[in-house]
Design an enzyme around this catalytic site. Structure first.
Site, PDB file in Angstrom:
ATOM      1  N   GLY A  11       0.781  -1.233   0.000  1.00  0.00           N
ATOM      2  CA  GLY A  11       0.000   0.000   0.000  1.00  0.00           C
ATOM      3  C   GLY A  11       0.810   1.280   0.000  1.00  0.00           C
ATOM      4  O   GLY A  11       0.353   2.293   0.520  1.00  0.00           O
ATOM      5  N   ARG A  66     -15.684 -15.362  -9.729  1.00  0.00           N
ATOM      6  CA  ARG A  66     -15.141 -14.002  -9.855  1.00  0.00           C
ATOM      7  C   ARG A  66     -16.276 -12.986  -9.789  1.00  0.00           C
ATOM      8  O   ARG A  66     -16.142 -11.939  -9.167  1.00  0.00           O
ATOM      9  CB  ARG A  66     -14.401 -13.846 -11.188  1.00  0.00           C
ATOM     10  CG  ARG A  66     -12.975 -14.318 -11.165  1.00  0.00           C
ATOM     11  CD  ARG A  66     -12.296 -14.036 -12.507  1.00  0.00           C
ATOM     12  NE  ARG A  66     -11.005 -14.685 -12.559  1.00  0.00           N
ATOM     13  CZ  ARG A  66      -9.879 -14.157 -12.053  1.00  0.00           C
ATOM     14  NH1 ARG A  66      -9.903 -12.976 -11.482  1.00  0.00           N
ATOM     15  NH2 ARG A  66      -8.752 -14.826 -12.112  1.00  0.00           N
ATOM     16  N   MET A  91      -4.246  -7.014  -7.097  1.00  0.00           N
ATOM     17  CA  MET A  91      -3.711  -8.016  -8.002  1.00  0.00           C
ATOM     18  C   MET A  91      -4.738  -9.034  -8.518  1.00  0.00           C
ATOM     19  O   MET A  91      -4.379 -10.107  -8.962  1.00  0.00           O
ATOM     20  CB  MET A  91      -2.522  -8.734  -7.354  1.00  0.00           C
ATOM     21  CG  MET A  91      -1.321  -7.824  -7.158  1.00  0.00           C
ATOM     22  SD  MET A  91      -1.046  -6.704  -8.567  1.00  0.00           S
ATOM     23  CE  MET A  91      -0.253  -7.804  -9.717  1.00  0.00           C
ATOM     24  N   ARG A  92      -6.037  -8.706  -8.462  1.00  0.00           N
ATOM     25  CA  ARG A  92      -7.051  -9.594  -9.048  1.00  0.00           C
ATOM     26  C   ARG A  92      -7.588  -8.961 -10.324  1.00  0.00           C
ATOM     27  O   ARG A  92      -7.880  -7.760 -10.356  1.00  0.00           O
ATOM     28  CB  ARG A  92      -8.214  -9.807  -8.066  1.00  0.00           C
ATOM     29  CG  ARG A  92      -7.824 -10.470  -6.769  1.00  0.00           C
ATOM     30  CD  ARG A  92      -7.392 -11.882  -6.948  1.00  0.00           C
ATOM     31  NE  ARG A  92      -8.430 -12.725  -7.552  1.00  0.00           N
ATOM     32  CZ  ARG A  92      -8.225 -13.982  -7.920  1.00  0.00           C
ATOM     33  NH1 ARG A  92      -7.029 -14.528  -7.777  1.00  0.00           N
ATOM     34  NH2 ARG A  92      -9.197 -14.697  -8.445  1.00  0.00           N
ATOM     35  N   LEU A  94     -10.422  -7.965 -12.742  1.00  0.00           N
ATOM     36  CA  LEU A  94     -11.838  -7.672 -12.510  1.00  0.00           C
ATOM     37  C   LEU A  94     -12.673  -8.063 -13.726  1.00  0.00           C
ATOM     38  O   LEU A  94     -12.227  -7.938 -14.871  1.00  0.00           O
ATOM     39  CB  LEU A  94     -12.003  -6.179 -12.201  1.00  0.00           C
ATOM     40  CG  LEU A  94     -11.346  -5.744 -10.875  1.00  0.00           C
ATOM     41  CD1 LEU A  94     -11.088  -4.247 -10.861  1.00  0.00           C
ATOM     42  CD2 LEU A  94     -12.189  -6.168  -9.676  1.00  0.00           C
ATOM     43  N   ASN A 108      -5.964   2.743 -12.506  1.00  0.00           N
ATOM     44  CA  ASN A 108      -4.961   1.787 -12.057  1.00  0.00           C
ATOM     45  C   ASN A 108      -3.583   2.349 -12.351  1.00  0.00           C
ATOM     46  O   ASN A 108      -3.391   3.074 -13.320  1.00  0.00           O
ATOM     47  CB  ASN A 108      -5.117   0.458 -12.795  1.00  0.00           C
ATOM     48  CG  ASN A 108      -3.997  -0.512 -12.439  1.00  0.00           C
ATOM     49  OD1 ASN A 108      -3.796  -0.841 -11.284  1.00  0.00           O
ATOM     50  ND2 ASN A 108      -3.248  -0.936 -13.438  1.00  0.00           N
ATOM     51  N   HIS A 110       0.212   1.266 -13.340  1.00  0.00           N
ATOM     52  CA  HIS A 110       0.971   0.123 -13.864  1.00  0.00           C
ATOM     53  C   HIS A 110       2.441   0.534 -13.934  1.00  0.00           C
ATOM     54  O   HIS A 110       2.750   1.639 -14.399  1.00  0.00           O
ATOM     55  CB  HIS A 110       0.450  -0.277 -15.251  1.00  0.00           C
ATOM     56  CG  HIS A 110       1.191  -1.415 -15.866  1.00  0.00           C
ATOM     57  ND1 HIS A 110       0.983  -2.728 -15.486  1.00  0.00           N
ATOM     58  CD2 HIS A 110       2.160  -1.440 -16.795  1.00  0.00           C
ATOM     59  CE1 HIS A 110       1.791  -3.509 -16.181  1.00  0.00           C
ATOM     60  NE2 HIS A 110       2.518  -2.755 -16.983  1.00  0.00           N
ATOM     61  N   SER A 137       2.476   4.240 -15.501  1.00  0.00           N
ATOM     62  CA  SER A 137       1.322   4.753 -16.245  1.00  0.00           C
ATOM     63  C   SER A 137       0.081   4.655 -15.373  1.00  0.00           C
ATOM     64  O   SER A 137      -0.202   3.572 -14.839  1.00  0.00           O
ATOM     65  CB  SER A 137       1.091   3.913 -17.514  1.00  0.00           C
ATOM     66  OG  SER A 137       2.264   3.820 -18.280  1.00  0.00           O
ATOM     67  N   GLU A 143     -11.797  -3.404 -19.769  1.00  0.00           N
ATOM     68  CA  GLU A 143     -11.906  -4.847 -19.567  1.00  0.00           C
ATOM     69  C   GLU A 143     -10.597  -5.542 -19.959  1.00  0.00           C
ATOM     70  O   GLU A 143     -10.097  -6.400 -19.230  1.00  0.00           O
ATOM     71  CB  GLU A 143     -13.068  -5.417 -20.383  1.00  0.00           C
ATOM     72  CG  GLU A 143     -13.349  -6.868 -20.045  1.00  0.00           C
ATOM     73  CD  GLU A 143     -14.693  -7.346 -20.571  1.00  0.00           C
ATOM     74  OE1 GLU A 143     -15.490  -6.496 -21.033  1.00  0.00           O
ATOM     75  OE2 GLU A 143     -14.934  -8.564 -20.525  1.00  0.00           O
ATOM     76  N   ASP A 146      -4.634  -3.674 -18.605  1.00  0.00           N
ATOM     77  CA  ASP A 146      -3.570  -2.688 -18.861  1.00  0.00           C
ATOM     78  C   ASP A 146      -3.729  -2.013 -20.216  1.00  0.00           C
ATOM     79  O   ASP A 146      -2.740  -1.554 -20.800  1.00  0.00           O
ATOM     80  CB  ASP A 146      -2.186  -3.369 -18.768  1.00  0.00           C
ATOM     81  CG  ASP A 146      -1.939  -3.950 -17.374  1.00  0.00           C
ATOM     82  OD1 ASP A 146      -1.165  -4.915 -17.270  1.00  0.00           O
ATOM     83  OD2 ASP A 146      -2.541  -3.446 -16.408  1.00  0.00           O
ATOM     84  N   LYS A 172       8.594   3.187  -8.369  1.00  0.00           N
ATOM     85  CA  LYS A 172       7.590   3.448  -7.337  1.00  0.00           C
ATOM     86  C   LYS A 172       7.620   4.904  -6.875  1.00  0.00           C
ATOM     87  O   LYS A 172       6.574   5.498  -6.618  1.00  0.00           O
ATOM     88  CB  LYS A 172       7.785   2.524  -6.131  1.00  0.00           C
ATOM     89  CG  LYS A 172       6.878   1.309  -6.169  1.00  0.00           C
ATOM     90  CD  LYS A 172       6.870   0.567  -4.844  1.00  0.00           C
ATOM     91  CE  LYS A 172       5.857  -0.547  -4.863  1.00  0.00           C
ATOM     92  NZ  LYS A 172       5.797  -1.269  -3.582  1.00  0.00           N
TER      93      LYS A 172
END
Ligand SMILES: Nc1nc2ccc(CNc3ccc(C(=O)NCCCC(=O)O)cc3)cc2c(=O)[nH]1
Ligand SMILES: N[C@@H]1O[C@H](COP(=O)(O)O)[C@@H](O)[C@H]1O
Length: 205
Positions: A11, A66, A91-92, A94, A108, A110, A137, A143, A146, A172
């Site tokens: 986090g 899911r 890390m799932r 969607l 998100n 990346h 990014s 869907e 990335d 990071k």
């Protein structure tokens, strides 16, 4: 705008989003109201609790499909009146149904300069490719993984002898600048996702 953040681990991006939204000097348009982790006991949950933000653990292992897992997340977000979602090390993958409900309202981060080096092992791919530049990014979640429209990018040099650890540390540091910037643009209505899937920049905001 009320923001929900989905995490799976340490986090540090969540921390950057919290620090930005709670910095009174910045007069942020974003208010983080809920942090959801799919994994129990991760450091990100402690970061949220320390910041006085509500947390929930919704463990994907507790669900038959899911879709059921994603529905539980959607319900928690809706009950907290969340308007924007940030995936911060979540890390799932969607489902399309969930992504549709949050289309244009979910970001998100990346750890590569998309569209290059998609997927879960970006730093490894960057090092194998031998490119001199990498970065991060922040993109709208589509869907296709990335592949959503990119709102903010920051770049870093890749040095000979870099490892995944040394590169991810350098990237990071940039994520922690780029993600709050992107969240603010979206929360303040300065940018949005257009009908054609491209970024729309709003001048009068
Ligand atoms: N539909 C959609 N959902 C996402 C969920 C997470 C992330 C974060 N980045 C991620 C990118 C890739 C992965 C991945 O391949 N993980 C291994 C498989 C885990 C699993 O079985 O779920 C996870 C997160 C991005 C997306 C996205 O762009 N689109
Ligand atoms: N999506 C990727 O997962 C990592 C999450 O790190 P943290 O925010 O949990 O520290 C970050 O490197 C981000 O690019």
């Amino acid at each position: 705008k009320k923001v929900g953040v989905l995490i799976s681990g340490s986090g540090t991006n969540l921390q950057a989003l919290i620090d930005h939204s709670q910095d009174l000097r910045k007069q942020s348009a974003a208010e983080i109201v809920l942090v959801i982790s799919n994994k129990p006991g991760v450091q990100g949950l402690q970061r949220a609790e320390k910041a006085g933000i509500a947390t929930k653990v919704i463990n994907h292992k507790d669900f038959a499909s899911r879709e059921d897992f994603d529905d539980a997340i959607h319900t928690a977000l809706t009950e907290a009146q969340v308007e924007l979602v940030c995936l911060a090390g979540f890390m799932r993958i969607l489902t399309g149904g969930f992504v549709k409900k949050w289309n244009g309202r979910m970001l998100n981060v990346h750890p590569s300069l998309l569209p290059s080096f998609k997927g879960a092992n970006a730093h490894k791919l960057v090092l194998e490719a031998g490119v001199p530049l990498s970065g991060c990014s922040v993109h709208f979640v589509a869907e296709e993984v990335d592949a959503g429209a990119i709102l903010v990018q920051e770049c870093v040099r890749v040095y000979p002898g870099d490892t995944e650890d040394s590169l991810s540390e350098r990237v990071k540091a940039m994520e922690h600048r780029a993600f709050p910037q992107a969240m603010e643009l979206l929360a303040a209505g300065k940018a949005s996702l257009g009908e054609n899937g491209k970024i729309v920049w709003h001048s009068n905001s």
